[in-house]
Design a protein around this motif. Structure first.
Motif, short mmCIF file in Angstrom:
data_model
loop_
_atom_site.label_atom_id
_atom_site.label_comp_id
_atom_site.label_asym_id
_atom_site.label_seq_id
_atom_site.Cartn_x
_atom_site.Cartn_y
_atom_site.Cartn_z
N LEU A 50 0.86 -1.21 0.04
CA LEU A 50 -0.11 -0.02 0.06
C LEU A 50 0.72 1.17 -0.05
CD1 LEU A 50 -2.82 0.92 -0.12
CD2 LEU A 50 -3.05 0.98 2.49
N TRP A 51 2.06 1.21 0.66
CA TRP A 51 2.76 2.35 0.75
C TRP A 51 3.56 2.77 -0.51
CZ3 TRP A 51 7.94 2.19 -0.90
CH2 TRP A 51 8.53 0.64 -0.82
N LEU A 52 3.53 1.61 -1.47
CA LEU A 52 4.18 1.85 -2.67
C LEU A 52 3.15 2.61 -3.45
CD1 LEU A 52 6.51 1.69 -4.77
CD2 LEU A 52 5.97 -0.79 -5.28
N ALA A 55 2.78 6.01 -2.83
CA ALA A 55 3.91 6.71 -3.42
C ALA A 55 3.78 7.04 -4.85
CB ALA A 55 4.86 6.18 -2.96
N VAL A 56 3.20 6.20 -5.63
CA VAL A 56 3.01 6.45 -7.16
C VAL A 56 2.03 7.31 -7.44
CG1 VAL A 56 2.66 5.21 -9.27
CG2 VAL A 56 4.34 4.24 -7.49
N MET A 57 0.75 6.98 -6.92
CA MET A 57 -0.49 7.33 -7.01
C MET A 57 -0.52 8.87 -6.37
SD MET A 57 -3.21 4.36 -6.92
CE MET A 57 -4.41 5.34 -7.73
N VAL A 58 -0.11 9.02 -5.34
CA VAL A 58 -0.39 10.18 -4.58
C VAL A 58 1.03 11.29 -4.68
CG1 VAL A 58 -0.83 11.56 -2.23
CG2 VAL A 58 -1.83 9.24 -2.90
N LEU A 59 2.07 10.91 -4.20
CA LEU A 59 3.32 11.56 -4.27
C LEU A 59 3.83 11.80 -5.74
CD1 LEU A 59 5.13 10.31 -1.28
CD2 LEU A 59 3.69 12.15 -1.32
N GLY A 60 3.57 10.69 -6.51
CA GLY A 60 4.01 10.77 -7.88
C GLY A 60 3.35 11.70 -8.60
#
Length: 298
Positions: A50-52, A55-60
């Motif tokens: 979930l953390w990955l 990171a991709v969908m929100v931070l990315g």
């Protein structure tokens, strides 16, 4: 399941009526080059931590939007003209998308809770059947209690990992079939035993229905057309935020990135809740495991 569900359940319902053991999956829909919305794709994405995904969908998405805003500020500077029309369209599109996203999150969360409640009810039926087995004659009592223990063990150990991929367990199905066989083999000879036979039938039928609902919950997903609306609406909303130049490059990049992060988080939440038995946010088998541990003391 609520009648107004957003999910596509036509083919899946047919599988449900046949002990929910069919492998039917709704076909994916291609939305432009390289974008495939299908059940298998969603299960694949949820196999990552979930953390990955965060990171991709929100931070990315926030980082990508900030970079796009900076590039547009360099090559498409603000002209100082009237943006009233563009702002009005942006507000309309943003409102429609926001309402749609909020409604979808509410719907998938409601169904996530329904799936969790169904598992609790299934565990309660297991406990009730185990208690009813005490009233049976010795051979049937031992067979039914052993069958219930086997069913619960196979659901926890075999079927739960399979449901993470929208599948089922043949071992759990065989254990359920054995419970039906034990129920049919019981021949009551007294009025109390006849009442007991009826109660056993009702509880085994309820157990079967809860398993069908659980397997259906593990397979059913948002309709591809709904995903198209969410993804397309999110993209258009962020695009409007980028194209409406304000003349303040840094503040616009920050606000656009924040908007993209919020939309990405909303879409991640929809995807995680849409599959209640897959991914990091899934319904655990704790209720059934607790009943399994309590069986020797019932």
């Amino acid at each position: 399941m609520a009648d107004g569900s957003l999910r596509s359940r036509g083919i899946l319902l047919v599988g449900c009526l046949a002990q929910a053991d069919g492998g039917a999956h709704a076909a994916g829909v291609v939305l432009g080059p390289g974008v495939l919305l299908s059940p298998d794709m969603q299960f694949y994405l949820l196999s990552f931590p979930l953390w990955l995904l965060f990171a991709v969908m929100v931070l990315g998405s926030a980082l990508l939007t900030a970079c796009a805003s900076c590039l547009l500020g360099r090559y498409l500077p603000a002209t100082g003209g009237d943006n009233a029309l563009g702002l009005a369209i942006f507000q309309t599109v943003g409102a429609i998308f926001g309402i749609t996203l909020a409604f979808t999150i509410s719907e998938v969360y409601t169904e996530f809770e329904a799936a969790q409640s169904n598992v609790s009810q299934e565990s309660n039926v297991l406990g009730t059947l185990y208690r009813l087995a005490i009233e049976l004659p010795a051979p049937q009592r031992d067979e039914l209690q052993a069958g219930l223990h086997t069913y619960a063990q196979r659901v926890v150990d075999s079927e739960w990992p399979a449901m993470a991929h929208g599948d089922h367990s043949l071992l759990a199905r065989a254990a359920l079939d054995r419970l039906w066989q034990v129920q049919r083999e019981f021949q009551p000879s007294t009025p109390p035993q006849q009442t007991l036979e009826v109660r056993l039938y009702e509880q085994v039928r309820a157990l079967t229905e809860h398993r069908r609902n659980r397997l259906l919950d593990s397979r059913s997903q948002l309709a591809p057309l709904m995903w198209a609306l969410l993804l397309g609406g999110g993209f258009v909303t962020v695009a409007f935020a980028l194209l409406l130049r304000s003349g303040h490059a840094r503040s616009q990049a920050l606000m656009s990135a924040t908007l993209a992060a919020v939309i990405g988080f909303g879409l991640l939440l929809v995807m995680a809740l849409d599959c209640p038995f897959s991914g990091g946010m899934h319904v655990p088998p704790d209720a059934i495991a607790d009943t399994l541990a309590l069986m020797p003391r019932l």
